[in-house]
Scaffold this active site. Sequence first.
Site, PDB file in Angstrom:
ATOM      1  N   HIS A  79     -35.669   9.807  66.281  1.00 50.52           N
ATOM      2  CA  HIS A  79     -35.123  10.401  65.042  1.00 50.52           C
ATOM      3  C   HIS A  79     -34.763  11.876  65.202  1.00 50.52           C
ATOM      4  O   HIS A  79     -34.376  12.527  64.220  1.00 50.52           O
ATOM      5  CB  HIS A  79     -36.108  10.222  63.879  1.00 50.52           C
ATOM      6  N   SER A 139     -41.008   8.657  61.654  1.00 51.20           N
ATOM      7  CA  SER A 139     -39.916   8.079  60.877  1.00 51.20           C
ATOM      8  C   SER A 139     -40.264   7.798  59.416  1.00 51.20           C
ATOM      9  O   SER A 139     -39.377   7.724  58.580  1.00 51.20           O
ATOM     10  CB  SER A 139     -39.429   6.790  61.545  1.00 51.20           C
ATOM     11  N   LYS A 155     -29.241   5.496  66.187  1.00 47.35           N
ATOM     12  CA  LYS A 155     -29.409   6.244  64.934  1.00 47.35           C
ATOM     13  C   LYS A 155     -28.282   7.290  64.814  1.00 47.35           C
ATOM     14  O   LYS A 155     -27.191   6.938  64.406  1.00 47.35           O
ATOM     15  CB  LYS A 155     -30.810   6.835  64.869  1.00 47.35           C
TER      16      LYS A 155
END
Length: 392
Positions: free
Chosen positions: A208, A180, A239
Amino acid sequence: MSKTDWIEQELNTLKEQGLFANIRTIESPMDAWVTIEGRRVLNFCANNYLGLANHPQLRNAAKSAIDTMGIGPGAVRTIAGTMSLHIQLEKRLAEFKGVEAVITLQSGFTANLATIPALVGKDDIIFSDELNHASIIDGARLSGAKIVRFPHADPAGLRKIIAETEVPHRALIITDGVFSMDGDIAPLPDLYEVADETGHLLMVDDAHGEGVLGKGGRGIVDHFNLHGKVDVEVGTMSKAFGVVGGIVAGKQVIIDWLRQRGRPFLFSSAMTVPDVAACLAGVDMLEASAELVERLWKNAELFKAEMKKMGFNTGVTQTPIVPVMLGEAPLAQQFSRRLFEEGVFAMAIGFPTVAKGKARIRVMNTAAHSQDDLERGLAAFEKVGKELGVIA
Ligand SMILES: Cc1ncc(COP(=O)(O)O)c(C=O)c1O
């Protein structure tokens, strides 16, 4: 002297060292633009990759689910029963990701806390990439297993360390999918080879990569076409899905085991009804079209190319995460402050989140940004970059 004086001293030390987290208050929905202190600013901070955090389709799904199913799950699923909506989401996610089964948790963080201690214990070993996320580190510590770190994204290094380590019982290899802070992608096919050769379990945390990598956002396993080979994929819906909630995807037997032994599943209540309904709407959208994922990548490629052209160092990123490498923390903080004055919200990240001397501004590109937004953002970076002598 009070019992809490030490906390005050610690807080003061953090402030003196410039490490105290000052959290901005967002007065609007999370989107490409947000309101902070009454001002509209361009948002480059959120992991809202696909712009779903304020999408009408997700908002409507959450609202109508409240009308039919209420809000809270009432208790943990093993005690109060599991709502059909949660089962539906798990089935849909399993189909979407091409795995045998999925279990959902309250967050990506608790997904790691549930998974790792259920797979290994005090007689076991965890081989963990040295840059793995805090939730992997905490899950590994909770398991009681011996933790052996391997050099970042280095399958040869992992192979060497495994050869030098006695594994008395079981071993689990764990890596982040997308790292990340740098935006680089784990060399999963090579890590799989090591896992296959040694017979150890392989787990990837795709927080991610979910909604970002792979066909239509199906994640890192799809990206590398490793279906059926990676034992456990952890993910999050906080996310790219724009909501909240953890995912563990993999073989049916592992998911069945987590329903019996995943402690955050057994001892903490499930996602709320509106969360689940919004995530289901997110799956609908991703299954219907890859348009948002394509726009995300198009935006990211444009932003990265223009930043490089201007002379910025964007590190080793291979994804929409763009670290703008600045070196010392005070420069990164000053850069972030100046960007904010120019109407751009982009956070400085320094030690201990990243190594000393590797402070940066981390830009999160999203599908919600328009071409005009990107141009404004780039113009602000150019102006501040020249002013502070980062670029010529
Ligand atoms: C690799 C990784 N795992 C887990 C998490 C935690 O996800 P969540 O916000 O859903 O708890 C994050 C979020 O920062 C992450 O980057």
